[in-house]
Design a protein around this motif. Sequence first.
Motif, PDB file in Angstrom:
ATOM      1  N   ASP A 197      -0.639   8.994  -6.862  1.00  0.00           N
ATOM      2  CA  ASP A 197      -0.739   7.625  -7.352  1.00  0.00           C
ATOM      3  C   ASP A 197      -0.907   6.720  -6.134  1.00  0.00           C
ATOM      4  O   ASP A 197      -0.082   6.753  -5.221  1.00  0.00           O
ATOM      5  N   LEU A 198      -1.987   5.972  -6.120  1.00  0.00           N
ATOM      6  CA  LEU A 198      -2.292   5.139  -4.951  1.00  0.00           C
ATOM      7  C   LEU A 198      -2.269   3.666  -5.336  1.00  0.00           C
ATOM      8  O   LEU A 198      -2.864   3.258  -6.338  1.00  0.00           O
ATOM      9  N   LYS A 199      -1.559   2.902  -4.529  1.00  0.00           N
ATOM     10  CA  LYS A 199      -1.634   1.443  -4.673  1.00  0.00           C
ATOM     11  C   LYS A 199      -2.270   0.927  -3.389  1.00  0.00           C
ATOM     12  O   LYS A 199      -1.742   1.192  -2.294  1.00  0.00           O
ATOM     13  N   SER A 200      -3.386   0.255  -3.518  1.00  0.00           N
ATOM     14  CA  SER A 200      -4.104  -0.174  -2.311  1.00  0.00           C
ATOM     15  C   SER A 200      -4.482  -1.640  -2.397  1.00  0.00           C
ATOM     16  O   SER A 200      -4.860  -2.140  -3.463  1.00  0.00           O
ATOM     17  N   GLU A 201      -4.410  -2.318  -1.280  1.00  0.00           N
ATOM     18  CA  GLU A 201      -4.919  -3.685  -1.234  1.00  0.00           C
ATOM     19  C   GLU A 201      -6.439  -3.653  -1.322  1.00  0.00           C
ATOM     20  O   GLU A 201      -7.055  -2.580  -1.190  1.00  0.00           O
ATOM     21  N   GLU A 240     -11.152  -1.456  -3.471  1.00  0.00           N
ATOM     22  CA  GLU A 240      -9.879  -1.069  -2.860  1.00  0.00           C
ATOM     23  C   GLU A 240     -10.164  -0.601  -1.448  1.00  0.00           C
ATOM     24  O   GLU A 240     -11.136   0.128  -1.208  1.00  0.00           O
ATOM     25  N   ALA A 241      -9.312  -0.990  -0.521  1.00  0.00           N
ATOM     26  CA  ALA A 241      -9.576  -0.671   0.886  1.00  0.00           C
ATOM     27  C   ALA A 241      -9.311   0.797   1.208  1.00  0.00           C
ATOM     28  O   ALA A 241      -9.921   1.366   2.105  1.00  0.00           O
ATOM     29  N   LEU A 242      -8.361   1.394   0.480  1.00  0.00           N
ATOM     30  CA  LEU A 242      -8.016   2.790   0.765  1.00  0.00           C
ATOM     31  C   LEU A 242      -8.627   3.704  -0.287  1.00  0.00           C
ATOM     32  O   LEU A 242      -8.661   3.372  -1.470  1.00  0.00           O
ATOM     33  N   ASN A 243      -9.078   4.853   0.164  1.00  0.00           N
ATOM     34  CA  ASN A 243      -9.650   5.855  -0.722  1.00  0.00           C
ATOM     35  C   ASN A 243      -9.098   7.210  -0.299  1.00  0.00           C
ATOM     36  O   ASN A 243      -9.164   7.567   0.874  1.00  0.00           O
ATOM     37  N   VAL A 244      -8.541   7.950  -1.269  1.00  0.00           N
ATOM     38  CA  VAL A 244      -7.692   9.087  -0.906  1.00  0.00           C
ATOM     39  C   VAL A 244      -8.033  10.337  -1.707  1.00  0.00           C
ATOM     40  O   VAL A 244      -8.484  10.245  -2.842  1.00  0.00           O
ATOM     41  N   SER A 245      -7.793  11.511  -1.120  1.00  0.00           N
ATOM     42  CA  SER A 245      -7.792  12.766  -1.886  1.00  0.00           C
ATOM     43  C   SER A 245      -6.635  13.628  -1.390  1.00  0.00           C
ATOM     44  O   SER A 245      -6.316  13.609  -0.193  1.00  0.00           O
ATOM     45  N   THR A 246      -6.014  14.379  -2.310  1.00  0.00           N
ATOM     46  CA  THR A 246      -4.847  15.176  -1.912  1.00  0.00           C
ATOM     47  C   THR A 246      -4.963  16.595  -2.453  1.00  0.00           C
ATOM     48  O   THR A 246      -5.384  16.800  -3.598  1.00  0.00           O
ATOM     49  N   ASP A 264      -0.939  -0.589   6.790  1.00  0.00           N
ATOM     50  CA  ASP A 264       0.282   0.211   6.814  1.00  0.00           C
ATOM     51  C   ASP A 264       0.477   0.832   5.445  1.00  0.00           C
ATOM     52  O   ASP A 264       0.612   0.118   4.446  1.00  0.00           O
ATOM     53  N   LEU A 265       0.484   2.152   5.417  1.00  0.00           N
ATOM     54  CA  LEU A 265       0.576   2.875   4.149  1.00  0.00           C
ATOM     55  C   LEU A 265       1.876   3.675   4.097  1.00  0.00           C
ATOM     56  O   LEU A 265       2.186   4.436   5.028  1.00  0.00           O
ATOM     57  N   ASP A 266       2.632   3.485   3.014  1.00  0.00           N
ATOM     58  CA  ASP A 266       3.843   4.278   2.790  1.00  0.00           C
ATOM     59  C   ASP A 266       3.481   5.461   1.908  1.00  0.00           C
ATOM     60  O   ASP A 266       2.969   5.267   0.798  1.00  0.00           O
ATOM     61  N   VAL A 267       3.744   6.653   2.388  1.00  0.00           N
ATOM     62  CA  VAL A 267       3.412   7.857   1.624  1.00  0.00           C
ATOM     63  C   VAL A 267       4.699   8.551   1.207  1.00  0.00           C
ATOM     64  O   VAL A 267       5.591   8.769   2.036  1.00  0.00           O
ATOM     65  N   VAL A 268       4.808   8.887  -0.071  1.00  0.00           N
ATOM     66  CA  VAL A 268       5.948   9.667  -0.563  1.00  0.00           C
ATOM     67  C   VAL A 268       5.445  11.071  -0.860  1.00  0.00           C
ATOM     68  O   VAL A 268       4.538  11.243  -1.679  1.00  0.00           O
ATOM     69  N   LEU A 269       6.012  12.044  -0.176  1.00  0.00           N
ATOM     70  CA  LEU A 269       5.603  13.431  -0.408  1.00  0.00           C
ATOM     71  C   LEU A 269       6.606  14.059  -1.363  1.00  0.00           C
ATOM     72  O   LEU A 269       7.620  14.609  -0.942  1.00  0.00           O
ATOM     73  N   ARG A 270       6.350  13.966  -2.655  1.00  0.00           N
ATOM     74  CA  ARG A 270       7.300  14.480  -3.645  1.00  0.00           C
ATOM     75  C   ARG A 270       7.207  15.986  -3.766  1.00  0.00           C
ATOM     76  O   ARG A 270       6.128  16.524  -3.983  1.00  0.00           O
ATOM     77  N   ASN A 295       0.855  -1.178   0.000  1.00  0.00           N
ATOM     78  CA  ASN A 295       0.000   0.000   0.000  1.00  0.00           C
ATOM     79  C   ASN A 295       0.890   1.227   0.000  1.00  0.00           C
ATOM     80  O   ASN A 295       1.634   1.450   0.962  1.00  0.00           O
ATOM     81  N   ARG A 296       0.847   1.986  -1.067  1.00  0.00           N
ATOM     82  CA  ARG A 296       1.659   3.194  -1.077  1.00  0.00           C
ATOM     83  C   ARG A 296       0.968   4.306  -1.865  1.00  0.00           C
ATOM     84  O   ARG A 296       0.166   4.081  -2.769  1.00  0.00           O
ATOM     85  N   LEU A 297       1.320   5.508  -1.425  1.00  0.00           N
ATOM     86  CA  LEU A 297       0.713   6.698  -2.012  1.00  0.00           C
ATOM     87  C   LEU A 297       1.819   7.670  -2.368  1.00  0.00           C
ATOM     88  O   LEU A 297       2.631   8.024  -1.504  1.00  0.00           O
TER      89      LEU A 297
END
Length: 501
Positions: free
Chosen positions: A394-398, A408-414, A436-442, A11-13
Amino acid sequence: MLVSFFSLAQNRLIVNTDQGDIKINKHIYGHFAEHLGRSIYGGIWVGPDSDIPNEDGYRKDVMEALINLEIPNLRWPGGCFADEYHWTDGIGDPAERPKMVNTHWGGVTEDNSFGTHEFMNFAKKIGTEPYITGNVGSGSVEEMSKWIEYINFDGVSPMADLRKRNGQDEPWGIRYWGVGNESWGCGGNMTPEYYANEYRRYATYARNYGGNRLYKIAGGANNWDYNWTEVLMKNIPLNMMDGLSLHYYTIAGSWENKKSATDFDKETYLETLRKAAFIDELIKRHGTIMDKYDPEKRIGMIIDEWGTWFEVEPGTNPGFLYQQNTMRDAHVAAISLNIFNKNADRVHMANIAQTVNVLQAIILTNETDLILTPTYHVFDLYKPHKDATLLSHDLKSEEVSFGKEKMEALNVSTSRSEDGTVNISIANINPDKKIDLDVVLRGIDAKNITAEYITAPAINSHNTFENKEVVKKAAFKDFKLNKENLKVSVPANSIIMLRAK
Ligand code: AHR
């Protein structure tokens, strides 16, 4: 081969914090109060002589809750009610106002004690922008045109003089006007061709007064009625409308059996959320038709009725549409708002149905007390998204699945606020598993993260008058920042708003 650590994470964002040029219009966070059940009467308005604590007739507790939410606009008087409402019945001495039957909603007597002045004063008190829907179904061009003159004209005229005699010297200068409601159904059962013509007549006489330019909203489609959108976009000159509405309700089961608001299993829960997420497809498909005629996307898609619609609470009037509100509703709100944000280039306004005591209400009241629902807390958490710049991610979710349902278990807005703060709303709809979500703040060297969230033990957890804080907003601390990488443990059944600066 070099494989980055984050591409391995399940799971990564990745958030592109330094890009984006589309603003999330704050009006996406709008609300709707109809003369329906205990929405206005008992919910907002109790009259100045009531024992319920009030200010000039408005419930103090409800006002306080709405002021805290900073709601950008409030749609009134309906809904289906709007096309039976004659505004002149709701002005002048309340004792003299004619009564009517609210045929749509329970057949109760409407005494018109809450009319134009009461609505406008309420909007002012809670600091929101009024959005009025005129009567096309059973009214006339003259009636709507005079209502606009009454509300907005700043000179000498029969309607402006009448307004002054009723105690309001200054015009209110309302911008948002809806031309009818659901004209394909309760608003007159019209064909799209007929309504398009009617719209042109009504809009012609909806005048701008005193430098106030009206934002005219045409009554749009229901659900997937794409033909309605096509015909309106083709037949209404683009310079005659600013918005085109869309209505979409999330139900579990069918219209004939909409199922309980509180008693449901996990498969029904996921079915409900999947149906809520379907609005993304509706926006895309209606949006594509709008793009054909309006490639610049000047005309707003106005989703002025959305939310859950379940069976009424046992023992309540079926015409009053009073339902409880659980964590499932909170997830519907989170998913819907995330989708509206994502489509902010076309979606310029949205109004949840409804504010108090009706459908997916943010507030429930009884004679003496009030409950803030889980949906209220989502709107509270999401405040930072208002007028912020939409960020791509870009979200990758289980996935999570129950029975034949899978999502998808995760739902996101940024988004990014004007001061550079990055806002990340994350819903974990899996009721059983922390993720557990890994977030990259580019593009941002974040030094400071703050976060708030709501969570609850069960998908049907909800607040009651006996226990008002089963679901409430709290500080969230389960994250770790290491340079541009952020690790978040997203609790099961939760909605978080993270803010990085
Ligand atoms: O929000 C309840 C009703 O749903 C509205 O009056 C109508 O527009 C819609 O069908």
